[in-house]
Design a protein around this motif. Sequence first.
Motif, PDB file in Angstrom:
ATOM      1  N   PRO A   1      -6.679  -6.066  -3.945  1.00 20.38           N
ATOM      2  CA  PRO A   1      -7.626  -4.979  -3.722  1.00 20.38           C
ATOM      3  C   PRO A   1      -7.003  -3.595  -3.860  1.00 20.38           C
ATOM      4  CG  PRO A   1      -6.931  -5.905  -1.635  1.00 20.38           C
ATOM      5  CD  PRO A   1      -6.314  -6.756  -2.702  1.00 20.38           C
ATOM      6  N   GLY A   2      -5.671  -3.502  -3.850  1.00 21.48           N
ATOM      7  CA  GLY A   2      -5.008  -2.205  -3.930  1.00 21.48           C
ATOM      8  C   GLY A   2      -3.845  -2.258  -4.889  1.00 21.48           C
ATOM      9  N   PRO A   3      -3.045  -1.202  -4.905  1.00 25.91           N
ATOM     10  CA  PRO A   3      -1.914  -1.170  -5.844  1.00 25.91           C
ATOM     11  C   PRO A   3      -0.850  -2.197  -5.485  1.00 25.91           C
ATOM     12  CG  PRO A   3      -1.832   0.716  -4.362  1.00 25.91           C
ATOM     13  CD  PRO A   3      -3.149   0.033  -4.119  1.00 25.91           C
ATOM     14  N   VAL A   4      -0.120  -2.614  -6.504  1.00 24.99           N
ATOM     15  CA  VAL A   4       0.995  -3.535  -6.296  1.00 24.99           C
ATOM     16  C   VAL A   4       2.245  -2.957  -6.939  1.00 24.99           C
ATOM     17  CG1 VAL A   4      -0.460  -5.586  -6.184  1.00 24.99           C
ATOM     18  CG2 VAL A   4       0.507  -4.883  -8.384  1.00 24.99           C
TER      19      VAL A   4
ATOM     20  N   ALA B   1       5.410   0.535  -9.722  1.00 24.86           N
ATOM     21  CA  ALA B   1       4.096   0.420  -9.089  1.00 24.86           C
ATOM     22  C   ALA B   1       3.179   1.407  -9.786  1.00 24.86           C
ATOM     23  CB  ALA B   1       4.178   0.724  -7.596  1.00 24.86           C
ATOM     24  N   ALA B   2       1.953   1.012 -10.045  1.00 25.16           N
ATOM     25  CA  ALA B   2       1.032   1.878 -10.778  1.00 25.16           C
ATOM     26  C   ALA B   2      -0.358   1.825 -10.163  1.00 25.16           C
ATOM     27  CB  ALA B   2       0.968   1.482 -12.249  1.00 25.16           C
TER      28      ALA B   2
ATOM     29  N   TRP C   1      -1.268   6.746 -12.746  1.00 22.52           N
ATOM     30  CA  TRP C   1       0.052   7.260 -12.385  1.00 22.52           C
ATOM     31  C   TRP C   1       0.916   6.108 -11.892  1.00 22.52           C
ATOM     32  CZ3 TRP C   1      -4.560   8.465 -10.052  1.00 22.52           C
ATOM     33  CH2 TRP C   1      -4.757   8.011  -8.732  1.00 22.52           C
ATOM     34  N   ALA C   2       2.232   6.330 -11.941  1.00 23.83           N
ATOM     35  CA  ALA C   2       3.162   5.272 -11.559  1.00 23.83           C
ATOM     36  C   ALA C   2       4.426   5.886 -10.964  1.00 23.83           C
ATOM     37  CB  ALA C   2       3.530   4.412 -12.767  1.00 23.83           C
TER      38      ALA C   2
ATOM     39  N   PRO D   1       0.998   0.354  -0.106  1.00 25.15           N
ATOM     40  CA  PRO D   1      -0.044   1.298   0.292  1.00 25.15           C
ATOM     41  C   PRO D   1      -0.434   2.213  -0.863  1.00 25.15           C
ATOM     42  CG  PRO D   1       1.731   1.222   1.914  1.00 25.15           C
ATOM     43  CD  PRO D   1       2.220   0.479   0.720  1.00 25.15           C
ATOM     44  N   GLU D   2      -1.625   2.727  -0.783  1.00 21.90           N
ATOM     45  CA  GLU D   2      -2.076   3.699  -1.785  1.00 21.90           C
ATOM     46  C   GLU D   2      -1.067   4.845  -1.871  1.00 21.90           C
ATOM     47  OE1 GLU D   2      -4.616   3.669  -3.842  1.00 21.90           O
ATOM     48  OE2 GLU D   2      -5.705   1.903  -3.114  1.00 21.90           O
TER      49      GLU D   2
END
Length: 215
Positions: A30-33, A164-165, A207-208, A69-70
């Motif tokens: 559900p969120g960034p990895v 992470a992106a 962004w990353a 986390p975001e």
Amino acid sequence: MIIESRHNGPSGSGNGGWSAGVFATAADGPGPVEVTLRRPPPLETPLTLSGGEVHDPDGALVAQVRPVPEFRSVVPPVDLATARAAAAAYPGLVDHPFPGCYVCGPDRADGLRVFPGRLPDGRTAAPFTVPAPVTGPLVWAALDCPGGWAVIAPGRPYVLGRIAAVVADLPAAGDECVVTAAMVGGEGRKADVHTSLYAPDGALLAWARATWIAV
């Protein structure tokens, strides 16, 4: 999951950004990895993701995927003309550690041909003409190499270790976007970089943050 041979980085292994994007897409969280590459991703090899780990058919650990986390690690944009001027002075045109790289290799007429040149303030910038089909791994790949070229220098090659992106929106096929990147820290053989992808109208698409490792 299979990293096709055309999506290579260093000869014989997958481009780090593309491979990480494939693994992140498979995680489908559900969120960034964040993806940590533990060995060069093998090409044309069935890979499996289970429990946050990517393994090859022999059980060797290829990568680890974990939710984070975001975050918002944005590198300021430049206009397209500035990005084009930077790309014209891309150092990889004359000295490239991996000239066949799918993303930034000058020897790849069928690659993304993202050629990040250095700006006066130390950032890199490049235009990026988006091919079809537009996918998450494609965006991860475009966010990858510009960060590396913020630290790569003659005789000092680096490879991606961790990335992470966040892909807030996909670009449109055929658009000429702009990618910017900057080194933000590092220690020893490690360099920390941020990259950002902008639409033709200047909207921030993705962004990353990444760690590159000198080899």
